[in-house]
Enzyme design. Sequence first.
Site, PDB file in Angstrom:
ATOM      1  N   GLU C  29       9.465  -1.091  -0.822  1.00 58.73           N
ATOM      2  CA  GLU C  29       9.383   0.341  -1.102  1.00 58.73           C
ATOM      3  C   GLU C  29       8.591   1.042  -0.008  1.00 58.73           C
ATOM      4  O   GLU C  29       7.456   0.661   0.277  1.00 58.73           O
ATOM      5  CB  GLU C  29       8.739   0.555  -2.468  1.00 58.73           C
ATOM      6  CG  GLU C  29       9.599   0.010  -3.595  1.00 58.73           C
ATOM      7  CD  GLU C  29       8.800  -0.371  -4.832  1.00 58.73           C
ATOM      8  OE1 GLU C  29       7.671   0.113  -4.998  1.00 58.73           O
ATOM      9  OE2 GLU C  29       9.315  -1.176  -5.627  1.00 58.73           O
ATOM     10  N   GLU C  58      11.592  -3.777  -8.532  1.00 56.59           N
ATOM     11  CA  GLU C  58      11.036  -5.068  -8.117  1.00 56.59           C
ATOM     12  C   GLU C  58      11.885  -6.247  -8.557  1.00 56.59           C
ATOM     13  O   GLU C  58      11.944  -7.270  -7.872  1.00 56.59           O
ATOM     14  CB  GLU C  58       9.609  -5.244  -8.650  1.00 56.59           C
ATOM     15  CG  GLU C  58       8.549  -4.477  -7.865  1.00 56.59           C
ATOM     16  CD  GLU C  58       8.499  -3.017  -8.213  1.00 56.59           C
ATOM     17  OE1 GLU C  58       9.162  -2.609  -9.186  1.00 56.59           O
ATOM     18  OE2 GLU C  58       7.801  -2.265  -7.500  1.00 56.59           O
ATOM     19  N   ALA C  82      -0.498  -6.134  -5.250  1.00 59.10           N
ATOM     20  CA  ALA C  82      -0.238  -7.460  -5.799  1.00 59.10           C
ATOM     21  C   ALA C  82       0.094  -7.444  -7.286  1.00 59.10           C
ATOM     22  O   ALA C  82       0.806  -8.330  -7.766  1.00 59.10           O
ATOM     23  CB  ALA C  82      -1.421  -8.393  -5.531  1.00 59.10           C
ATOM     24  N   PHE C  84       2.185  -5.745  -8.627  1.00 57.13           N
ATOM     25  CA  PHE C  84       3.627  -5.542  -8.790  1.00 57.13           C
ATOM     26  C   PHE C  84       4.383  -6.850  -8.675  1.00 57.13           C
ATOM     27  O   PHE C  84       5.587  -6.911  -8.963  1.00 57.13           O
ATOM     28  CB  PHE C  84       4.149  -4.499  -7.815  1.00 57.13           C
ATOM     29  CG  PHE C  84       3.327  -3.239  -7.797  1.00 57.13           C
ATOM     30  CD1 PHE C  84       2.585  -2.843  -8.908  1.00 57.13           C
ATOM     31  CD2 PHE C  84       3.261  -2.450  -6.665  1.00 57.13           C
ATOM     32  CE1 PHE C  84       1.800  -1.697  -8.890  1.00 57.13           C
ATOM     33  CE2 PHE C  84       2.490  -1.299  -6.634  1.00 57.13           C
ATOM     34  CZ  PHE C  84       1.759  -0.923  -7.739  1.00 57.13           C
ATOM     35  N   ILE C  85       3.675  -7.908  -8.303  1.00 53.03           N
ATOM     36  CA  ILE C  85       4.318  -9.215  -8.302  1.00 53.03           C
ATOM     37  C   ILE C  85       4.640  -9.617  -9.747  1.00 53.03           C
ATOM     38  O   ILE C  85       5.584 -10.376  -9.989  1.00 53.03           O
ATOM     39  CB  ILE C  85       3.448 -10.273  -7.606  1.00 53.03           C
ATOM     40  CG1 ILE C  85       4.325 -11.414  -7.120  1.00 53.03           C
ATOM     41  CG2 ILE C  85       2.350 -10.791  -8.527  1.00 53.03           C
ATOM     42  CD1 ILE C  85       3.719 -12.231  -6.018  1.00 53.03           C
ATOM     43  N   HIS C 127      -4.070  -2.050 -10.214  1.00 51.88           N
ATOM     44  CA  HIS C 127      -3.890  -2.114  -8.758  1.00 51.88           C
ATOM     45  C   HIS C 127      -4.948  -2.978  -8.079  1.00 51.88           C
ATOM     46  O   HIS C 127      -5.160  -2.840  -6.879  1.00 51.88           O
ATOM     47  CB  HIS C 127      -3.928  -0.716  -8.148  1.00 51.88           C
ATOM     48  CG  HIS C 127      -2.752   0.145  -8.447  1.00 51.88           C
ATOM     49  ND1 HIS C 127      -2.541   0.706  -9.682  1.00 51.88           N
ATOM     50  CD2 HIS C 127      -1.699   0.541  -7.672  1.00 51.88           C
ATOM     51  CE1 HIS C 127      -1.434   1.432  -9.657  1.00 51.88           C
ATOM     52  NE2 HIS C 127      -0.900   1.342  -8.452  1.00 51.88           N
TER      53      HIS C 127
HETATM   54  C1  LIG Z   1       5.986  -1.297 -10.469  1.00 48.18           C
HETATM   55  C2  LIG Z   1       5.466  -0.395  -9.422  1.00 48.18           C
HETATM   56  N1  LIG Z   1       6.043  -0.388  -8.190  1.00 48.18           N
HETATM   57  C3  LIG Z   1       5.574   0.415  -7.214  1.00 48.18           C
HETATM   58  C4  LIG Z   1       4.490   1.245  -7.421  1.00 48.18           C
HETATM   59  C5  LIG Z   1       3.938   2.146  -6.302  1.00 48.18           C
HETATM   60  N2  LIG Z   1       4.255   3.529  -6.582  1.00 48.18           N
HETATM   61  C6  LIG Z   1       3.370   4.359  -7.187  1.00 48.18           C
HETATM   62  S1  LIG Z   1       4.004   5.905  -7.442  1.00 48.18           S
HETATM   63  C7  LIG Z   1       5.469   5.460  -6.730  1.00 48.18           C
HETATM   64  C8  LIG Z   1       6.577   6.483  -6.633  1.00 48.18           C
HETATM   65  C9  LIG Z   1       6.990   6.967  -7.985  1.00 48.18           C
HETATM   66  O1  LIG Z   1       7.978   7.968  -7.827  1.00 48.18           O
HETATM   67  P1  LIG Z   1       8.428   8.796  -9.095  1.00 48.18           P
HETATM   68  O2  LIG Z   1       8.760   7.853 -10.198  1.00 48.18           O
HETATM   69  O3  LIG Z   1       9.494   9.721  -8.671  1.00 48.18           O
HETATM   70  O4  LIG Z   1       7.131   9.568  -9.561  1.00 48.18           O
HETATM   71  P2  LIG Z   1       6.377  10.735  -8.749  1.00 48.18           P
HETATM   72  O5  LIG Z   1       5.346  10.076  -7.915  1.00 48.18           O
HETATM   73  O6  LIG Z   1       7.404  11.461  -7.939  1.00 48.18           O
HETATM   74  O7  LIG Z   1       5.754  11.599  -9.810  1.00 48.18           O
HETATM   75  C10 LIG Z   1       5.465   4.139  -6.306  1.00 48.18           C
HETATM   76  C11 LIG Z   1       6.576   3.449  -5.633  1.00 48.18           C
HETATM   77  C12 LIG Z   1       3.899   1.218  -8.717  1.00 48.18           C
HETATM   78  N3  LIG Z   1       2.821   1.967  -8.987  1.00 48.18           N
HETATM   79  N4  LIG Z   1       4.416   0.401  -9.681  1.00 48.18           N
END
Ligand SMILES: Cc1ncc(C[n+]2csc(CCOP(=O)(O)OP(=O)(O)O)c2C)c(N)n1
Lengths: 326, 326, 326, 326
Positions: C29, C58, C82, C84-85, C127
């Site tokens: 990502e 994931e 980590a 997210f593993i 996190h």
């Molecule tokens: C399972 C997981 N994968 C990746 C992340 C890292 N991450 C945090 S916010 C985000 C983007 C989320 O996008 P969206 O669902 O559109 O929400 P927005 O931030 O736009 O409100 C990511 C990839 C996470 N927190 N949890």
Amino acid sequence: MISNTRAAGSLDLLRMMLTIRKAEERLASDFKAGLLPGPVHLYIGQEAVATGVCAGLDDRDWITSTHRGHGHFLAKGGDPKAMFAEIYGRSTGICGGFGGSMHVADVSKGILGANGIVGGGIALATGAALATQLDGENRVGVCFFGDGAAAQGVLGEALNVASLWKLPLILVCENNGFSEFSPSNNVIAGDIYRRAEPYGVPSVRIDGNDLDAVLDASRTALDRARNGGGGTLIEALTYRIHGHVEGEQAFLKTRYREDDEIERWRGEDPIERYARRLVDQGEMASGKFAEMEEDIGRMIKDAADCVADDPYPEIGNLERHRLGAE
Amino acid sequence: MISNTRAAGSLDLLRMMLTIRKAEERLASDFKAGLLPGPVHLYIGQEAVATGVCAGLDDRDWITSTHRGHGHFLAKGGDPKAMFAEIYGRSTGICGGFGGSMHVADVSKGILGANGIVGGGIALATGAALATQLDGENRVGVCFFGDGAAAQGVLGEALNVASLWKLPLILVCENNGFSEFSPSNNVIAGDIYRRAEPYGVPSVRIDGNDLDAVLDASRTALDRARNGGGGTLIEALTYRIHGHVEGEQAFLKTRYREDDEIERWRGEDPIERYARRLVDQGEMASGKFAEMEEDIGRMIKDAADCVADDPYPEIGNLERHRLGAE
Amino acid sequence: MMRKRMIHAINDALFEEMERDERVILIGEDVGASIFGDTRGLLDRFGPDRVRDTPISEAVMSGMAVGAAAAGYRVVCHLMYANFIYTAFDAIANQASRLRLMTNGQIRLPVVFMAAGGGGRSNAGQHSDYPHAPVASLGGVYVATPSCSADAKGLLKTAIRTDDPVFFLQPTSRGGEMGDIPEGDHTVPLVSAHVARQGDDVTIVAVGAMLRIAMRAADALAEEGVSVEIVDPRTSYPLDEDVILASVRKTGHLVVVDEARAAGSVANHISALVCEKAFSALRAPIIPVTTPDLAVAYSPPLEKAMIPGPEDVVAAVQRLIKETGQ
Amino acid sequence: MMRKRMIHAINDALFEEMERDERVILIGEDVGASIFGDTRGLLDRFGPDRVRDTPISEAVMSGMAVGAAAAGYRVVCHLMYANFIYTAFDAIANQASRLRLMTNGQIRLPVVFMAAGGGGRSNAGQHSDYPHAPVASLGGVYVATPSCSADAKGLLKTAIRTDDPVFFLQPTSRGGEMGDIPEGDHTVPLVSAHVARQGDDVTIVAVGAMLRIAMRAADALAEEGVSVEIVDPRTSYPLDEDVILASVRKTGHLVVVDEARAAGSVANHISALVCEKAFSALRAPIIPVTTPDLAVAYSPPLEKAMIPGPEDVVAAVQRLIKETGQ
Ligand SMILES: Cc1ncc(C[n+]2csc(CCOP(=O)(O)OP(=O)(O)O)c2C)c(N)n1
Ligand SMILES: Cc1ncc(C[n+]2csc(CCOP(=O)(O)OP(=O)(O)O)c2C)c(N)n1
Ligand SMILES: [Mg+2]
Ligand SMILES: [Mg+2]
């Protein structure tokens, strides 16, 4: 401030949006000033979604939220003071300083919490909806999630089970155009709201910056859910004015959106749009808005200031959360 | 037997279906006789799907399969002897006796393996499709999975990424009406093939007991995939004549389907239907089928018999699979 | 020698290995935007075929990595934090860790799952995990835990060249730390513990970010006349038994420092190893220094109290000396 | 006392607890048909509201269990084979294990995740794990590992009444084993190790299905004049430290028998515990007896060689005696 927006009047709703906005603006400046220990993801620009959906809920309806959860917390009746204290990491925080910005929760208000796992709230809300269905009291489970979260497989799993069991589940996808720094169309194929169709779950796409549209769509979804009609997926198109996370400029080497795009969306500000509508239709005196903004600004400033120096949690409290400790 | 059904003639395809059928009937009787150490899930009644889809593939196209994977293994060119030896747990098995029925794999034939995790093959095939896309040799990744597996969220994740990246991925859902002992409509909402629509992935539902229909649908999907047109979801309606797992009567206290349902589907036997079609259209002499059945029956009997008493694997071979061992 | 931040050392490793072998690909990502900086510039340099921003999926991402690796690529799957593993765990645990054995070695999987683990930034409960033990528990996945820039680069380069899965767990809080790195093609073998400091009285095995903590403690202890030897395992699975055992045989005393929860630490594995194979050399109890069995709390004083610091290590050594020969 | 098979003891526990508390609900795949027999009859008795056959959707199932528990129910989530806990891992690891801490105790989660683990049936690589260590690594989830009918019933009844998550890991190969169970409301506290056999020379801590193996070994050793004390931890997380330490302080010798892989065993945790807190009592190395660090192989001789048997335990004790005082 109003602790429960259910059946609230239009001025209450405007106040709620302003409350969220002012709270987040305060957090933005606190972050700049280095007063926040952890990361914060701001909701500025999306206020109409949380406000409109939560307007139809009360303390015994459940919501789950995201990493961008301050707006949902406040709209569902969470206390700003307790939220600020939490984000400041103080013992007076709603989670005693244990959770922080990504985990603000108030079970007494039906807020199962912000969530740091993208898509994590979907299954929790599905379970909460199952619980309300078993209770038989016409309560609902509501899940707020983002466009990026729509890529998590658990959404399909939830739609399938919600359809099979006619769960009172309302899935509210806030499509703010970005999944972190990826534009939605790089990571999301097709229209999110349409993903409910094959499961036979009704869905709709709305203008998420139009509070009236949010109120309509959620009223429809809530009536359905409370009357045994099952779940709904609402896709609310909106935009986050701030970055994905405060301070992102510090680590991003390239820009991922244009200033004029942001400007264009500022023109669609949900608060100004709603205020204008109220004035135009004579539901609010034209001078009222400035006054309201000032009151709420003051209320938020007081709320934040009065907890900013509250004591940090006792280290001994950690033991309270070990298995076996009661 | 034919080791590669690509561009095979109709008699070859009939032979392949019979090969699968006879092999599975042998396994059924072996199981009854207590000759199989582990559980086996038989494919009897679904032969047209594996045969029709694999007819368009060669050794450099990849497939992933399921716990019910013998038919896919054979149709993709796997060796019956090596399969029997594996299921008997012998060192001469295609996986040296390490994998067993739920893990038969032959990488040299593009068979990434049966899989004991429902839905597990979906992501693997997606990755294989990504690999073939990078190779740029117009190869494809094919995933066989069941109707029950369609409830796994990873299917939606795969459809999303396959659409975004135009992956040469063919998702073949064999809807045999049951997810273990649950009728599909207790666990699957709506039509499975329609789940591809919101992602913009073409999909089709076909009669999976009609080999010609399977051939048509997979040809269309393969042409699309090999020409950069991206993925396809094929839902093949079929039926498993045997139980979910051999010996299930021993632990099931209640019946989960009626005999006449099974009988009705026996009337739809894909092998008989195809044979009849060939005879009717003069592609096969009417006496030919019985003869073919006998040949293949003998071939399978010989294959199974000749490995039935092969040596078990050396225990020392376990060490060969530890990290660090080369 | 050149001095670099750990995050840039990791970035160099990715550049060099993708340069060196065109079959190396990177998925994850926002690997394009790169929130940590470790993947910065790779998309521009190697293009969108080999460097792919993935949706937030994931489950398919990790399974796709396995499938693409089985189909001939060397896949680096960036999982960001980590924790997210856990979201990606199915394909890592049920597929990646065991396809080699189940297929009798037909499938080998050159996959690196990389993520940043550990606390120190008030990233809070979802996190901040350092989940090396759950991955180690699978048996089929190397776990590399770099403590400095040079090892981060050298271990990652080796990991990418390894034909079995590797979990590369970089310390979230140490990305900015400078360190010397040998010029040129610097690689570090996976199972090669390293004596980071020579000493005679007590052995401290310190994992990942804990190395610097142990170094500080050693300086303080030196002033009390305690000579500490520090061993950095470099891979927490499998362990380089010889180096660890040799040090304990020399000093007769062992303290293990691990940022993970006690129940999720490899401190236990190291204690068990030593207590089985160097028991006769042990002159005192083995003292573990770990994070308590809780998710990491948000508020800075709580987080600081949870994660081992130099003073905790000093206290452990003092306790150990006190208990010697009791 | 009554004699029952372990699987029927589990069934009784579910009946009694669902009878006792109407807020206890059960969800899982085919819990109606019940492939193991442990959930047989519950659907008829308690109806489809409280006993729900779910789709094959481990991610939403486990998260739904968390959400329904947060919303006031006591949820038993049946995951069938223990390997599927990896498929369900996200919500267990990122939500269930830590919501209590992150919300400062606002959310407590009475959830039991139950599954059958371990080998002995040639279920092969994806159906034979005994994954107690990865769950223990989370810190926030009890891990109950019954060894006999009475404990299976008593531990499960307690687990269902517990306000924090419990992973109830029943041994796949022991469901048919008969055992005596006290009449009436038989419960067993979660953290209460049990001395299954009194002895003086050597302590054997044996987990779950390994208890019977240890008993057999003890009989054989008795004939050689070695008096063995056997401790059954009953919960492999948290450990009942006092009982284990007391036994080792008495015998001075310890062998730990765990069906899990060495790297995924709690044998390491037990060794570390004893080596830290009963070091002065230890007169010999602690010898672990576990499965090698591989997925379980299919072929019966391979599987048998991998999983500890009485002879392995006897050999370990003999080695330990030989090494005593060296
Ligand atoms: C399972 C997981 N994968 C990746 C992340 C890292 N991450 C945090 S916010 C985000 C983007 C989320 O996008 P969206 O669902 O559109 O929400 P927005 O931030 O736009 O409100 C990511 C990839 C996470 N927190 N949890
Ligand atoms: C992740 C996972 N969950 C549950 C199971 C147990 N299980 C094995 S087969 C099966 C039913 C699969 O149904 P379907 O996908 O329709 O395939 P079919 O058996 O009908 O061929 C289930 C639930 C499993 N093997 N893996
Ligand atoms: Mg978004
Ligand atoms: Mg099926």
